[in-house]
Design an enzyme around this catalytic site. Structure first.
Site, short mmCIF file in Angstrom:
data_model
loop_
_atom_site.label_atom_id
_atom_site.label_comp_id
_atom_site.label_asym_id
_atom_site.label_seq_id
_atom_site.Cartn_x
_atom_site.Cartn_y
_atom_site.Cartn_z
N ASP A 12 0.85 -1.18 0.00
CA ASP A 12 0.00 0.00 0.00
C ASP A 12 0.89 1.23 0.00
O ASP A 12 1.82 1.34 0.82
CB ASP A 12 -0.90 0.01 1.23
CG ASP A 12 -2.01 -1.05 1.14
OD1 ASP A 12 -2.20 -1.61 0.05
OD2 ASP A 12 -2.68 -1.30 2.16
N GLU A 61 -13.68 -3.80 -1.45
CA GLU A 61 -13.46 -3.61 -0.01
C GLU A 61 -14.76 -3.95 0.68
O GLU A 61 -15.77 -3.27 0.48
CB GLU A 61 -13.02 -2.17 0.28
CG GLU A 61 -11.67 -1.83 -0.33
CD GLU A 61 -11.38 -0.34 -0.37
OE1 GLU A 61 -12.25 0.46 0.02
OE2 GLU A 61 -10.27 0.02 -0.79
#
Length: 253
Positions: A11, A130
């Site tokens: 990330d 998500e």
């Protein structure tokens, strides 16, 4: 049977590799290039790069990072975050990525899934989801790094996304991400049963047993991890050895 893939997830915020818990409380880890090379040399099957603030600012800033990675890392690279058009996807693929992962823009404009898969092939179009659990056996899709509700049922959305042309699904459990409590096995299993394309499980790995469970119970085709690698709790080699011991079909390295 195709190989089960071990995929470090990186990330990114700005130039930095970062890590959060439930996609919040971001902590700087270091230089993404150094970590990517280390994971590649240790035998990672693929890498995932996610620009975790890109949707907020309406752009993906990973082109330079991906170009650098592609010079030294010779495994498939998936890149997500802020990809809002076919042109954005083209730019990222030209930078050296093999696949683009799209979440927020796909929710807003589902036809983008079809457009990207037609232009570059379904294998290059990863639907990124998500997911937050809203009731037992039910999950809602979120966008903007787990901040924004969509009202979409995850299983309905994943089936629609694959019908539109997504060739792979990256599912991140927002509830489990960064907690080291293990993957949401019910979520991974439900998605794997709902669609005929590979499913990558992400969010929650803390031990090698979590990896084994995601494969055996969750029936994931590939498993992404970040925290355990970034903080040196496990190595790619540790994970591969445990998977081989469990009889899982990982690549021998």
């Amino acid at each position: 049977m195709s190989n089960l893939r071990i995929i470090p997830r990186l990330d990114i915020k700005g130039p930095n590799l970062i890590k959060g818990v439930r996609l919040e409380g971001l902590r700087v880890i270091g230089d993404p290039q150094q970590h990517a090379i280390r994971y590649y040399e240790a035998g990672a099957d693929e890498l995932i790069y996610m620009d975790i603030v890109a949707s907020l600012y309406g752009r993906n800033n990973l082109s330079d990072i991906v170009k650098k990675a592609a010079r030294d890392v010779f495994v498939p690279i998936t890149v997500g975050g802020g990809i809002r058009s076919v042109d954005d996807a083209r730019d990222i693929l030209r930078s050296g990525a093999d696949k683009v992962a799209i979440n927020t823009a796909a929710v807003r404009h589902p036809e983008l899934i079809r457009d990207v898969s037609r232009r570059f092939g379904s294998q290059a179009m990863v639907l990124s989801i998500e997911a937050k659990e809203v009731a037992h056996g039910r999950w809602e899709a979120y966008t903007d790094n787990g901040r924004e509700r969509t009202g979409l049922d995850v299983l309905e959305w994943v089936m629609r996304g694959v019908e539109l042309g997504a060739g792979e699904v990256l599912v991140t459990s927002v509830d489990r991400e960064g907690t080291r409590q293990g993957y949401d096995l019910d979520l991974v299993r439900a998605i794997s049963a709902a669609v005929p394309v590979p499913v990558v499980a992400s969010g929650g790995m803390g031990t090698v047993s979590h990896f084994v469970q995601a494969a055996q119970v969750g029936r994931a085709d590939a498993i992404a991890m970040a925290d355990v690698l970034h903080f040196g709790r496990l190595s790619v080699g540790d994970i591969r050895a445990a998977a081989l011991d469990a009889g899982l079909p990982v690549r021998k390295y």
